[in-house]
Scaffold this motif. Sequence first.
Motif, PDB file in Angstrom:
ATOM      1  N   ASN A 209       0.249   5.531  -0.394  1.00 28.01           N
ATOM      2  CA  ASN A 209      -0.722   6.623  -0.527  1.00 28.01           C
ATOM      3  C   ASN A 209      -2.151   6.080  -0.664  1.00 28.01           C
ATOM      4  O   ASN A 209      -2.940   6.526  -1.499  1.00 28.01           O
ATOM      5  CB  ASN A 209      -0.384   7.511  -1.730  1.00 28.01           C
ATOM      6  CG  ASN A 209       0.954   8.184  -1.585  1.00 28.01           C
ATOM      7  OD1 ASN A 209       1.364   8.547  -0.469  1.00 28.01           O
ATOM      8  ND2 ASN A 209       1.672   8.336  -2.700  1.00 28.01           N
ATOM      9  N   ASN A 210      -2.465   5.072   0.170  1.00 29.20           N
ATOM     10  CA  ASN A 210      -3.795   4.445   0.214  1.00 29.20           C
ATOM     11  C   ASN A 210      -4.159   3.712  -1.078  1.00 29.20           C
ATOM     12  O   ASN A 210      -5.339   3.410  -1.310  1.00 29.20           O
ATOM     13  CB  ASN A 210      -4.885   5.480   0.524  1.00 29.20           C
ATOM     14  CG  ASN A 210      -4.746   6.061   1.916  1.00 29.20           C
ATOM     15  OD1 ASN A 210      -4.421   5.347   2.874  1.00 29.20           O
ATOM     16  ND2 ASN A 210      -4.968   7.369   2.038  1.00 29.20           N
ATOM     17  N   GLN A 211      -3.185   3.418  -1.903  1.00 29.56           N
ATOM     18  CA  GLN A 211      -3.431   2.681  -3.133  1.00 29.56           C
ATOM     19  C   GLN A 211      -2.645   1.370  -3.133  1.00 29.56           C
ATOM     20  O   GLN A 211      -1.498   1.329  -2.689  1.00 29.56           O
ATOM     21  CB  GLN A 211      -3.011   3.510  -4.356  1.00 29.56           C
ATOM     22  CG  GLN A 211      -3.913   4.695  -4.630  1.00 29.56           C
ATOM     23  CD  GLN A 211      -3.519   5.409  -5.908  1.00 29.56           C
ATOM     24  OE1 GLN A 211      -2.368   5.827  -6.062  1.00 29.56           O
ATOM     25  NE2 GLN A 211      -4.475   5.547  -6.818  1.00 29.56           N
TER      26      GLN A 211
ATOM     27  N   ILE B 127      -0.453  -1.428  -4.650  1.00 28.13           N
ATOM     28  CA  ILE B 127       0.606  -1.368  -5.654  1.00 28.13           C
ATOM     29  C   ILE B 127       0.893  -2.773  -6.174  1.00 28.13           C
ATOM     30  O   ILE B 127       1.148  -3.704  -5.404  1.00 28.13           O
ATOM     31  CB  ILE B 127       1.899  -0.744  -5.082  1.00 28.13           C
ATOM     32  CG1 ILE B 127       1.605   0.653  -4.524  1.00 28.13           C
ATOM     33  CG2 ILE B 127       2.984  -0.696  -6.145  1.00 28.13           C
ATOM     34  CD1 ILE B 127       1.055   1.637  -5.550  1.00 28.13           C
TER      35      ILE B 127
ATOM     36  N   LYS C 251     -12.165  -0.250  -2.270  1.00 29.27           N
ATOM     37  CA  LYS C 251     -11.412   0.966  -1.975  1.00 29.27           C
ATOM     38  C   LYS C 251     -10.687   0.839  -0.638  1.00 29.27           C
ATOM     39  O   LYS C 251      -9.549   1.343  -0.470  1.00 29.27           O
ATOM     40  CB  LYS C 251     -12.372   2.156  -1.933  1.00 29.27           C
ATOM     41  CG  LYS C 251     -11.684   3.511  -1.863  1.00 29.27           C
ATOM     42  CD  LYS C 251     -10.993   3.848  -3.176  1.00 29.27           C
ATOM     43  CE  LYS C 251     -10.420   5.253  -3.145  1.00 29.27           C
ATOM     44  NZ  LYS C 251      -9.657   5.558  -4.386  1.00 29.27           N
TER      45      LYS C 251
ATOM     46  N   ALA D 131      -0.221   1.552  -9.385  1.00 31.45           N
ATOM     47  CA  ALA D 131      -1.440   1.421  -8.601  1.00 31.45           C
ATOM     48  C   ALA D 131      -2.421   0.482  -9.318  1.00 31.45           C
ATOM     49  O   ALA D 131      -2.526   0.490 -10.554  1.00 31.45           O
ATOM     50  CB  ALA D 131      -2.085   2.783  -8.384  1.00 31.45           C
TER      51      ALA D 131
ATOM     52  N   GLY E  60      -7.466  -0.587  -1.100  1.00 32.11           N
ATOM     53  CA  GLY E  60      -6.579   0.213  -1.938  1.00 32.11           C
ATOM     54  C   GLY E  60      -6.804   0.030  -3.425  1.00 32.11           C
ATOM     55  O   GLY E  60      -5.995   0.497  -4.236  1.00 32.11           O
ATOM     56  N   ILE E  61      -7.900  -0.645  -3.795  1.00 30.40           N
ATOM     57  CA  ILE E  61      -8.181  -0.933  -5.210  1.00 30.40           C
ATOM     58  C   ILE E  61      -9.195   0.080  -5.723  1.00 30.40           C
ATOM     59  O   ILE E  61     -10.323   0.163  -5.219  1.00 30.40           O
ATOM     60  CB  ILE E  61      -8.720  -2.360  -5.394  1.00 30.40           C
ATOM     61  CG1 ILE E  61      -7.703  -3.372  -4.869  1.00 30.40           C
ATOM     62  CG2 ILE E  61      -9.065  -2.632  -6.847  1.00 30.40           C
ATOM     63  CD1 ILE E  61      -8.223  -4.799  -4.813  1.00 30.40           C
ATOM     64  N   SER E  62      -8.818   0.844  -6.729  1.00 29.13           N
ATOM     65  CA  SER E  62      -9.704   1.855  -7.307  1.00 29.13           C
ATOM     66  C   SER E  62     -10.429   1.273  -8.521  1.00 29.13           C
ATOM     67  O   SER E  62      -9.797   0.693  -9.410  1.00 29.13           O
ATOM     68  CB  SER E  62      -8.904   3.090  -7.735  1.00 29.13           C
ATOM     69  OG  SER E  62      -8.282   3.689  -6.612  1.00 29.13           O
TER      70      SER E  62
ATOM     71  N   ILE F  49       0.849  -1.193   0.000  1.00 27.94           N
ATOM     72  CA  ILE F  49       0.000   0.000   0.000  1.00 27.94           C
ATOM     73  C   ILE F  49       0.887   1.246   0.000  1.00 27.94           C
ATOM     74  O   ILE F  49       1.833   1.365   0.790  1.00 27.94           O
ATOM     75  CB  ILE F  49      -0.932   0.034   1.229  1.00 27.94           C
ATOM     76  CG1 ILE F  49      -1.922  -1.124   1.188  1.00 27.94           C
ATOM     77  CG2 ILE F  49      -1.673   1.364   1.293  1.00 27.94           C
ATOM     78  CD1 ILE F  49      -2.980  -1.008   0.118  1.00 27.94           C
TER      79      ILE F  49
ATOM     80  N   GLU G 190      -5.758  -0.310 -10.581  1.00 28.31           N
ATOM     81  CA  GLU G 190      -6.961   0.444 -10.955  1.00 28.31           C
ATOM     82  C   GLU G 190      -7.700  -0.301 -12.058  1.00 28.31           C
ATOM     83  O   GLU G 190      -7.075  -0.837 -12.981  1.00 28.31           O
ATOM     84  CB  GLU G 190      -6.587   1.850 -11.444  1.00 28.31           C
ATOM     85  CG  GLU G 190      -5.895   2.700 -10.395  1.00 28.31           C
ATOM     86  CD  GLU G 190      -5.471   4.046 -10.946  1.00 28.31           C
ATOM     87  OE1 GLU G 190      -5.456   5.010 -10.161  1.00 28.31           O
ATOM     88  OE2 GLU G 190      -5.157   4.131 -12.156  1.00 28.31           O
TER      89      GLU G 190
END
Length: 581
Positions: A392-394, A396, A427, A403, A430-432, A390, A405
């Motif tokens: 920045n809250n994303q 990787i 989310k 990230a 960390g998954i957008s 993780i 996404e």
Amino acid sequence: MHGQPKYPAGFERFEYTSSKAVKGGALKIAGTGSFDSLNQFISKGVAEPNLGLIYDSLMVGSADEPSTLYGLVAQSIEYPKDRSEITFNLNPNAIFSDGKKITASDVEFTFKKLTTEGDPQYKLYFADVEKITVLSENAVNFKLKHNRNQELIMSIATLPILPKHYWQGREFNKTTLEIPVGSGPYTIERLDAGRQVTYLRNANYWAQDINVNKGLYNFNRVIVDYYRDLDVALEAFKSGAYDYQYELMSKAWATAYDVPAVKNGDIQKIMLPDDNIQGMLGILFNTRKPPLNDAALREAMSLAFDFEWTNKNMFYGLYARSDSFFENSELEATGTPSKEELALLTPLKDQLPPTTFGEKYAVAVTDGSGNNRTSLGRAKQLLDKAGYTIKNNQLIDPKTQKAVEFEYLERQQGFERVISPWLANLKKLGISVNFRMLDQAQWITRLQDYDFDMLALSYPPTLSPGAEQALYWGSESAKTPMSSNYIGIQNPAIDSLITHVVEAKNREAQIIAARALDRALINNHYLVPLYHNRSHRIAYWNKFERPETTTHYDFRQRVGMYTWWYSKEKDQALKKAQKQK
């Protein structure tokens, strides 16, 4: 397929039809979205989904027994015990809607046209047909390359029959709104492109009085009106714009029918138990696109779906969670693999997840409170073990250091509320995911081009799985443009298990192979299993009669809709009551 047919030679009619049924009246139903083609046999365009009404096949299935066919255009068949070939002897009275005779040459033309210019799936599905030979005007033979696919001769028997004289000189592999010549109980009377189509019962239909059709196709007209979405369609139904509603949305069933027409009986609202095998509705992952080719990531994302909360808060408890590709049937895997299943699975041990060999995979279960920390914790452990971090809250991706996404594609407005809580849980990991709404045509184009990350799709149920499994999950299908292997599965172990299903010599072997395949599919986490109905939810304006016996295996016709018939007396009473109000 296995054992003996339920109905003896010379039977009068199917038991789920009624001798009281009369011809007449009209049935108005709804379609959603739009259509741009009357050619259902190609992958291009959006075909009107009721076109099966205008085509007949050599044989037809009964709706109260699995995997059994009876003669329609074919009045008799001949095949050896090993099913290595089959000869169809056509009924000499069979004619197309324009009055021209249906011949063996039409059957030959249909098969060759579909497998060379039709949807690519026809070519894949019927690849094991070695030769087709016209023996006479009324007899045609299909010779197979081998007899390992026991179901193939049945699949041949259910192909629609196209008129050679109509299609010669026309370009087959393109969309068209020209009204075609058919071979079935209805013809197309009127067409308003993309908005409405009217099917007219063919008064000269040659097969209307044979046993497999008695009590069926009773409406003089079937009118299909198209609406932008399900919500608009429902409002139109309640206003009387159309007659019959098979309700798919649990919220609508629970809250949207509190209207005077239901209370006073003008609209009949019924629930019928659904004991059928259920298809698999799931959120598909396109494994062609990294990192969705990572099973650990797929499983973690699946764990984020909170069914119990969704069912309680959105579906009024009307659904059950799916955890099998053969849900609610003897084909469904249960417990630990039997020794017979292990005999199929063990040679593939290096190509299957270790969990395949233990207890059946259990989908995540929560307390329904909306606090699914336990499931998300399991998901986090999987991601950590697989090397995801993780930043920045994303989340990787360990391989690309980018990230994670994705884009989710949807075509039904009402489904966004179902997906949104899942996306919110992703989310937290960390998954957008970007939710994108498309119209029907755009969605189908993206699906067929495999141009998607994730979307929801339902696979149809079957009590007799066969070659269609290779279309859904087989490696060869994954490499074929516009095939049904939308997930992109290319797994030799899956291919091997599909072969066992297709080549099963008896029902017992078929069940064992299907259960093994079920385990392999569910443990690879190719999709997020969603849910299924436990009942048929039907509303209709009170101007119809229906048989006392309900069909058991009638998936296509929505609980035997075409066994119903119009009642002039009920319709007049309905109109009188409405006028008085």
